[in-house]
Design a protein around this motif. Structure first.
Motif, PDB file in Angstrom:
ATOM      1  N   THR A 190       0.970  -1.240   0.114  1.00 48.03           N
ATOM      2  CA  THR A 190       0.033   0.073  -0.059  1.00 48.03           C
ATOM      3  C   THR A 190       0.906   1.338   0.152  1.00 48.03           C
ATOM      4  OG1 THR A 190      -0.267   0.104   2.462  1.00 48.03           O
ATOM      5  CG2 THR A 190      -1.664  -1.147   1.117  1.00 48.03           C
ATOM      6  N   GLY A 191       2.450   1.029  -0.075  1.00 46.65           N
ATOM      7  CA  GLY A 191       2.950   2.166  -0.073  1.00 46.65           C
ATOM      8  C   GLY A 191       3.034   2.930  -1.375  1.00 46.65           C
ATOM      9  N   PRO A 192       3.971   4.311  -1.236  1.00 42.82           N
ATOM     10  CA  PRO A 192       3.833   5.271  -2.107  1.00 42.82           C
ATOM     11  C   PRO A 192       4.299   4.896  -3.603  1.00 42.82           C
ATOM     12  CG  PRO A 192       5.873   5.508  -0.731  1.00 42.82           C
ATOM     13  CD  PRO A 192       5.043   4.455  -0.074  1.00 42.82           C
ATOM     14  N   PHE A 193       5.100   3.639  -3.658  1.00 41.45           N
ATOM     15  CA  PHE A 193       5.782   3.374  -4.781  1.00 41.45           C
ATOM     16  C   PHE A 193       5.151   2.018  -5.216  1.00 41.45           C
ATOM     17  CE2 PHE A 193       8.405   6.724  -3.694  1.00 41.45           C
ATOM     18  CZ  PHE A 193       8.673   7.486  -5.047  1.00 41.45           C
ATOM     19  N   ASN A 221       9.458   7.645 -10.888  1.00 43.52           N
ATOM     20  CA  ASN A 221      10.187   6.617 -10.564  1.00 43.52           C
ATOM     21  C   ASN A 221      11.038   6.552  -9.895  1.00 43.52           C
ATOM     22  OD1 ASN A 221       9.174   7.142 -13.908  1.00 43.52           O
ATOM     23  ND2 ASN A 221       8.845   4.974 -13.529  1.00 43.52           N
ATOM     24  N   LEU A 222      11.375   5.420  -9.338  1.00 44.98           N
ATOM     25  CA  LEU A 222      12.370   4.986  -8.317  1.00 44.98           C
ATOM     26  C   LEU A 222      13.108   3.623  -8.675  1.00 44.98           C
ATOM     27  CD1 LEU A 222      13.663   5.739  -5.678  1.00 44.98           C
ATOM     28  CD2 LEU A 222      11.806   4.404  -4.584  1.00 44.98           C
ATOM     29  N   ASP A 223      14.368   3.736  -9.234  1.00 45.40           N
ATOM     30  CA  ASP A 223      15.119   2.452  -9.684  1.00 45.40           C
ATOM     31  C   ASP A 223      16.333   2.270  -8.784  1.00 45.40           C
ATOM     32  OD1 ASP A 223      13.509   2.697 -11.837  1.00 45.40           O
ATOM     33  OD2 ASP A 223      14.958   3.439 -13.027  1.00 45.40           O
ATOM     34  N   TYR A 224      16.305   0.935  -8.332  1.00 40.49           N
ATOM     35  CA  TYR A 224      17.454   0.486  -7.599  1.00 40.49           C
ATOM     36  C   TYR A 224      18.178  -0.266  -8.371  1.00 40.49           C
ATOM     37  CZ  TYR A 224      14.937   2.029  -3.624  1.00 40.49           C
ATOM     38  OH  TYR A 224      14.348   2.758  -2.447  1.00 40.49           O
ATOM     39  N   ARG A 225      19.710   0.049  -8.558  1.00 44.35           N
ATOM     40  CA  ARG A 225      20.538  -1.105  -8.762  1.00 44.35           C
ATOM     41  C   ARG A 225      21.398  -1.817  -7.991  1.00 44.35           C
ATOM     42  NH1 ARG A 225      24.114   2.567 -13.040  1.00 44.35           N
ATOM     43  NH2 ARG A 225      24.989   0.597 -13.183  1.00 44.35           N
ATOM     44  N   PHE A 495      15.802  14.882   0.616  1.00 39.57           N
ATOM     45  CA  PHE A 495      16.447  13.650   1.315  1.00 39.57           C
ATOM     46  C   PHE A 495      16.919  13.679   2.601  1.00 39.57           C
ATOM     47  CE2 PHE A 495      19.940  10.873   2.266  1.00 39.57           C
ATOM     48  CZ  PHE A 495      19.527   9.659   2.037  1.00 39.57           C
ATOM     49  N   VAL A 496      16.611  12.877   3.529  1.00 33.61           N
ATOM     50  CA  VAL A 496      16.861  12.810   4.936  1.00 33.61           C
ATOM     51  C   VAL A 496      17.384  11.541   5.191  1.00 33.61           C
ATOM     52  CG1 VAL A 496      15.956  13.167   7.064  1.00 33.61           C
ATOM     53  CG2 VAL A 496      14.959  14.459   5.471  1.00 33.61           C
ATOM     54  N   PRO A 497      18.701  11.274   5.709  1.00 33.25           N
ATOM     55  CA  PRO A 497      19.176  10.102   6.134  1.00 33.25           C
ATOM     56  C   PRO A 497      18.509   9.326   7.027  1.00 33.25           C
ATOM     57  CG  PRO A 497      20.710  11.829   6.847  1.00 33.25           C
ATOM     58  CD  PRO A 497      19.659  12.456   6.104  1.00 33.25           C
ATOM     59  N   ALA A 498      18.215   8.102   6.658  1.00 34.51           N
ATOM     60  CA  ALA A 498      17.774   7.214   7.827  1.00 34.51           C
ATOM     61  C   ALA A 498      19.010   6.506   8.653  1.00 34.51           C
ATOM     62  CB  ALA A 498      16.830   6.131   7.204  1.00 34.51           C
ATOM     63  N   PRO A 499      18.796   6.624   9.828  1.00 35.44           N
ATOM     64  CA  PRO A 499      19.951   6.055  10.680  1.00 35.44           C
ATOM     65  C   PRO A 499      19.896   4.452  10.475  1.00 35.44           C
ATOM     66  CG  PRO A 499      18.608   7.491  12.094  1.00 35.44           C
ATOM     67  CD  PRO A 499      17.877   7.277  10.942  1.00 35.44           C
ATOM     68  N   ARG A 504      12.321   6.113   3.295  1.00 39.10           N
ATOM     69  CA  ARG A 504      11.416   6.636   2.671  1.00 39.10           C
ATOM     70  C   ARG A 504      11.180   7.447   1.764  1.00 39.10           C
ATOM     71  NH1 ARG A 504       5.947   3.710   3.101  1.00 39.10           N
ATOM     72  NH2 ARG A 504       4.332   4.960   3.663  1.00 39.10           N
ATOM     73  N   LEU A 505      11.058   7.355   0.464  1.00 34.71           N
ATOM     74  CA  LEU A 505      11.438   8.578  -0.446  1.00 34.71           C
ATOM     75  C   LEU A 505      10.217   9.020  -1.059  1.00 34.71           C
ATOM     76  CD1 LEU A 505      14.381   6.400  -2.206  1.00 34.71           C
ATOM     77  CD2 LEU A 505      14.713   8.212  -0.448  1.00 34.71           C
TER      78      LEU A 505
END
Length: 511
Positions: A190-193, A221-225, A495-499, A504-505
């Motif tokens: 159910t998330g944003p992407f 779009n959000l792509d992960y490599r 962008f806020v770095p998550a510890p 969540r982008l």
């Protein structure tokens, strides 16, 4: 904490940008963010994994009943509110309305019950997450928007656990129609992407979910490599092939390379990730507690932090960082004392030239350098260490759980709940996946006792006692707690770095 000269200011207020809200105004999604992740988790099913690299992707696909962002505050997720009843053994959740899964299936109480019946049943038993949720006895549907969690004992960490990993809510109709194996590679949440495509060992692509219940997303779009080689990931960041490199990819030695590029920045934040070399307590010279203590005292861990890690870490006395609930600030690490180490080895009957094998993750360049330093220190007290790099998935899924390591092996642990229980139970309790060698009734009793306590002070005392007991038995060589280090292109905004790398982008954008 050590910052880049161009390190962006990170505040609690900025962290709030990531908290989703059903009252937000919709934003036109545009632009593609490409992220370098060091590992393909192999399955996108929430019950199948413990890996941080799973969460860095899947936090954008799935939601839990609760949510915890970079500011560490626990807020409503798919549940708008909750109340604790019956002396802590029942929690009633009121569910958010108007939420749909990416396949159009409605989110409701039935989906919540299905998720936890599955997690606590046969499917969940095949993965590593079930043990985190065993305080849940059953989930009862009260009505379409209300569920009761019946607990067999109070669980003081449960609300935090519901914000991640195995507790992510999954679609019952979709899974029943397509099957478990299909769901592993075609996730729906159910998330944003929402999911677009997945190529094992290569990458996963997501796109903005137009009917997302909360804030954003602003990206289309959000792509992960999946790039396991750190130098390759940094080269891709420099060339523009990726916009963001997430932990634990970037070696300390490559931070200046990124800082010297005017288009790039380093962003760091104190994280929960701790590093240790754990001991095989069943075979080899490390069967002896005296030998284990000697090996710990042979290594100058502060010099490793200063000279190899550039101050981006803190030496630890137990297998947790200072932000962990259960951390004892008065607990001191065993001192660096090579003379005492030699004496202990002699007392244990270990002759100079004795050998140990150290198994490490093959793609962790920084830890490989750390291990080389450890081996050099051990050599100075007469112990010859052979370093054996192992492909990460093989090490984590086969070698360690099956008890096939050498005398020492790398263990990196995120402890994403920032509660020592999350680490200690998995590392020290008899029969757990990450504890293939040791079985200690006293430790088991302590671990089980603290899990049912609602008295926060008493529980903290027990967790500290567990940390001291593990140190007394020298179950691992605690090394350091490492900052979360991100490399980022300056075209990325918001962008806020998550510890804990659970990114969540939905509010990030690109110029």
């Amino acid at each position: 904490m050590r910052f880049s000269p161009r390190l962006r200011a990170v505040t609690a207020a900025a962290g709030l940008l990531l908290v989703t809200s059903a009252l937000s105004n919709p934003v036109m999604a545009e632009g593609t963010l490409t992220v370098s992740s060091p590992q393909d988790p192999g399955s996108w099913d929430p019950v199948d994994t413990f890996l941080v690299n799973w969460a860095s992707v899947a936090t954008n696909i799935y939601d839990g009943l609760t949510y915890r962002g970079p500011d560490m505050e626990l807020v409503p997720g798919l549940a708008t509110e909750w109340e604790t009843l019956d002396d802590g053994t029942r929690i009633r959740f009121h569910l958010r309305e108007g939420v749909t899964f990416h396949n159009g299936e409605p989110f409701n109480a039935t989906a919540v019950k299905f998720t936890f019946d599955r997690l606590l049943g046969e499917e969940g038993a095949r993965g590593p997450q079930q043990s985190n949720y065993t305080s849940i006895d059953s989930v009862e549907v009260i009505d379409d928007r209300t569920v009761d969690f019946h607990l067999n004992k109070p669980d003081p960490v449960l609300l935090t656990k519901l914000a991640g990993y195995g507790a992510m809510i999954v679609p019952p109709v979709y899974i029943k129609e397509h099957g478990e194996e299909y769901f592993n590679t075609h996730p729906v949440g159910t998330g944003p992407f929402e999911f677009v495509s997945y190529e094992p060992k290569v990458g996963i692509s997501l796109k903005a979910y137009d009917d997302f219940w909360g804030d954003g997303p602003t990206l289309s779009n959000l792509d992960y490599r999946f790039i396991s080689e750190p130098s390759t990931a940094v080269a891709e960041l420099q060339s523009g092939g990726v916009d963001l490199v997430i932990p634990p990819t970037i070696p300390i030695s490559m931070i200046p390379t990124i800082e010297d590029d005017p288009n790039l920045s380093i962003v760091t934040t104190p994280g929960p990730t701790v590093y240790a070399l754990r001991f095989n307590t069943k075979s080899g010279i490390t069967r002896s507690e005296k030998v284990r203590r000697a090996l710990i005292m042979a290594v100058d861990r502060q010099s490793i932090v200063d000279q190899i890690l550039g101050g981006q870490a803190q030496v630890i006395a137990s297998f947790q960082g200072e932000r962990s609930f259960g951390f004892d600030p008065n607990m001191e690490p065993l001192p660096y004392d090579p003379d005492q180490a030699r004496q202990l080895l002699q007392e244990a009957g270990v002759e100079p030239g004795a050998r140990v094998e150290i198994d490490i993750r093959g793609n962790d360049a920084t830890f490989a350098e750390v291990t080389q330093a450890v081996a050099a220190y051990l050599g100075q007290v007469g112990v010859i260490a052979t370093i054996k790099p192992v492909e990460t998935n093989t090490l984590l899924n086969d070698v360690i759980p099956q008890g096939k390591t050498g005398e020492m092996f790398q263990q990196s642990w995120g402890g994403w709940t920032f509660d020592f229980d999350n680490t200690a139970y998995a590392m020290y309790h008899s029969g757990q996946k990450w504890n293939p060698y040791d079985s200690d009734p006293k430790m088991d009793e302590l671990l089980e006792q603290q899990r049912s306590l609602t008295d926060r002070n008493r529980r903290e005392q027990l967790l500290q006692q567990i940390a001291h007991y593990a140190a007394d038995r020298a179950l691992e060589m605690p090394l350091y707690s490492l900052n979360a280090i991100y490399g980022i292109n300056n075209r990325v905004e918001g962008f806020v770095p998550a510890p804990d790398s659970r990114l969540r982008l939905n509010r990030v954008s690109v110029q």
